[in-house]
Design an enzyme around this catalytic site. Sequence first.
Site, PDB file in Angstrom:
ATOM      1  N   GLY A  32      -9.632   7.083 -58.112  1.00  0.00           N
ATOM      2  CA  GLY A  32      -9.187   5.869 -57.087  1.00  0.00           C
ATOM      3  C   GLY A  32      -7.638   6.270 -56.522  1.00  0.00           C
ATOM      4  O   GLY A  32      -7.370   5.238 -55.480  1.00  0.00           O
ATOM      5  N   CYS A 241     -37.514  -7.941 -46.523  1.00  0.00           N
ATOM      6  CA  CYS A 241     -37.276  -6.993 -45.143  1.00  0.00           C
ATOM      7  C   CYS A 241     -38.542  -7.308 -44.348  1.00  0.00           C
ATOM      8  O   CYS A 241     -39.840  -7.318 -45.009  1.00  0.00           O
ATOM      9  CB  CYS A 241     -37.287  -5.647 -45.736  1.00  0.00           C
ATOM     10  SG  CYS A 241     -37.623  -4.431 -44.255  1.00  0.00           S
ATOM     11  N   CYS A 244     -40.765  -3.804 -44.525  1.00  0.00           N
ATOM     12  CA  CYS A 244     -41.518  -3.174 -45.736  1.00  0.00           C
ATOM     13  C   CYS A 244     -41.558  -4.208 -47.022  1.00  0.00           C
ATOM     14  O   CYS A 244     -42.109  -3.858 -47.915  1.00  0.00           O
ATOM     15  CB  CYS A 244     -40.722  -1.973 -46.132  1.00  0.00           C
ATOM     16  SG  CYS A 244     -39.003  -2.551 -46.830  1.00  0.00           S
ATOM     17  N   CYS A 266     -34.459  -3.544 -43.716  1.00  0.00           N
ATOM     18  CA  CYS A 266     -33.593  -2.773 -44.292  1.00  0.00           C
ATOM     19  C   CYS A 266     -32.562  -2.064 -43.564  1.00  0.00           C
ATOM     20  O   CYS A 266     -33.040  -1.614 -42.618  1.00  0.00           O
ATOM     21  CB  CYS A 266     -34.625  -1.962 -45.128  1.00  0.00           C
ATOM     22  SG  CYS A 266     -35.384  -2.311 -46.466  1.00  0.00           S
ATOM     23  N   CYS A 272     -36.815   2.063 -46.331  1.00  0.00           N
ATOM     24  CA  CYS A 272     -37.586   1.280 -45.711  1.00  0.00           C
ATOM     25  C   CYS A 272     -38.947   2.143 -45.161  1.00  0.00           C
ATOM     26  O   CYS A 272     -39.924   1.854 -45.683  1.00  0.00           O
ATOM     27  CB  CYS A 272     -37.132   0.592 -44.475  1.00  0.00           C
ATOM     28  SG  CYS A 272     -37.882  -0.722 -43.618  1.00  0.00           S
TER      29      CYS A 272
END
Lengths: 293, 201
Positions: A32, A241, A244, A266, A272
């Site tokens: 980080g 979606c 899909c 998506c 997808c």
Amino acid sequence: MTALADYNFAYLDEQTKRMIRRAILKAIAIPGYQVPFASREMPMPYGWGTGGVQVTASILGPHDVLKVIDQGADDTTNAVSIRAFFQKVANVAVTTKTSEATIIQTRHRIPEETLGVNQVLVYQVPIPEPLRFLEPRETETRQMHALEEYGLMHVKLYEDIARHGRIATTYAYPVKVAGRYVMDPSPTPKFDNPKMNQSAALQLFGAGREKRIYAVPPYTDVVSLDFEDHPFEVQTFEKPCALCGARHVYLDEVVLDDKGGRMFVCSDTDFCETRREEGHRGEMLGDIKEAAE
Amino acid sequence: MVATATLLPGFADPVFDAQAVFRAAMDALARPGTIQQIGCPLTPPKGLCAASAALMLTLCDYDTPVYLSAALAQGVVPGWLGFHAGAKITSDKSTCAFAFFEKGSTLPAFGHFSQGTQDYPDRSTTIILEVASLEGGARLSLSGPGINGATEIAPLGLPATFLDQWRVNRALFPRGIDLILTCSNRLIGLPRTVNIKALEG
């Protein structure tokens, strides 16, 4: 490879790669923390992913399989041009399949498919400093990180609640890595934040213009900042979606006409497509067989 | 002047060998406790194992002051390192970017090396220590970032005070040194974030 006599493998010279590699090793050792590095000019403008490109170029080998996504999609301008760049300067194998890739360079999304231990996710980062919009002076933000003084960030989130009744930050949502450094996860939607936590894959972040590299090692705690009475929540979508039928994935809004027609699909194009190949069907996907007949 | 008879070649393929060695080092530090292997053939100069020599060529150059143990500094390593990497040898432990120790050498206290500062913890020394073996020694339990729960290593030939020194180093976080253990062509990475405990038996 003979046609590439003008460039070293993966464009960067070896001294630059060594410098970036050393920064990557220190970034991994201090999860980080933003390691300053001598970012080079790349043959693309700042803001097009020069940080991610330099990180990828420094770790990339001839046996790697590279996938590049831009907002989840393999076929958008930024992804296509970076993929073509590495095909040209490194002659490396490329794919759009998440599961086949060993290195995935991403702009602002984490693939829906869970990443594995043999994969490295490289983020393109515009502003690596999570405190930058709260405190513009680098000298001050550096000291805030040194002293672990992150009160300002909590004030910012609190002001969100005071104004909007909830934490209104929806992307670049600040996280705390390994219990120490507050980190900007790059402008990914906060929907992707939980995927960073305890990920099996190594995550590297490159910011070219701002000259910073940082990292999240595998199996590392990545906690989104929140309050006990306002816990962190990801976005939810009312409908699956349209192509899909996937639920619990991040969706893009696509405007269809000038009469208010729209669909939600998506954002991760590979996810997808794979689902559609497996036979999943969303409500807006016409019946392919009938259409063919 | 380095006698040509003693100067061994570096990497056969400087670009791809360095890349492969870097990936091994990156995986070693990203996944502490895993044993990584250097795949490329490399004849190390006298005093170094292949993994230490490969890390030297991969990571050191004119930007990185290198500290060598007393025995290494008197041998052929400075000439080899100078020729292939152009790295500057320093006798100042507190400013070196990398420090190399051969098998059985006396390791100075970690506190003598650069710990980085609270503002810039990345400006710390990476110590590359060759040990007698990466396996077969006293069992150590590792936990921390990069490790799924806990893992074990059992390197042979660590200094007697290692665990105490490491505890001090760990407590300095975000400052502290990072350690890479090498033996033959293999290595284990121990970044400063790792918690190390002795296991019974």
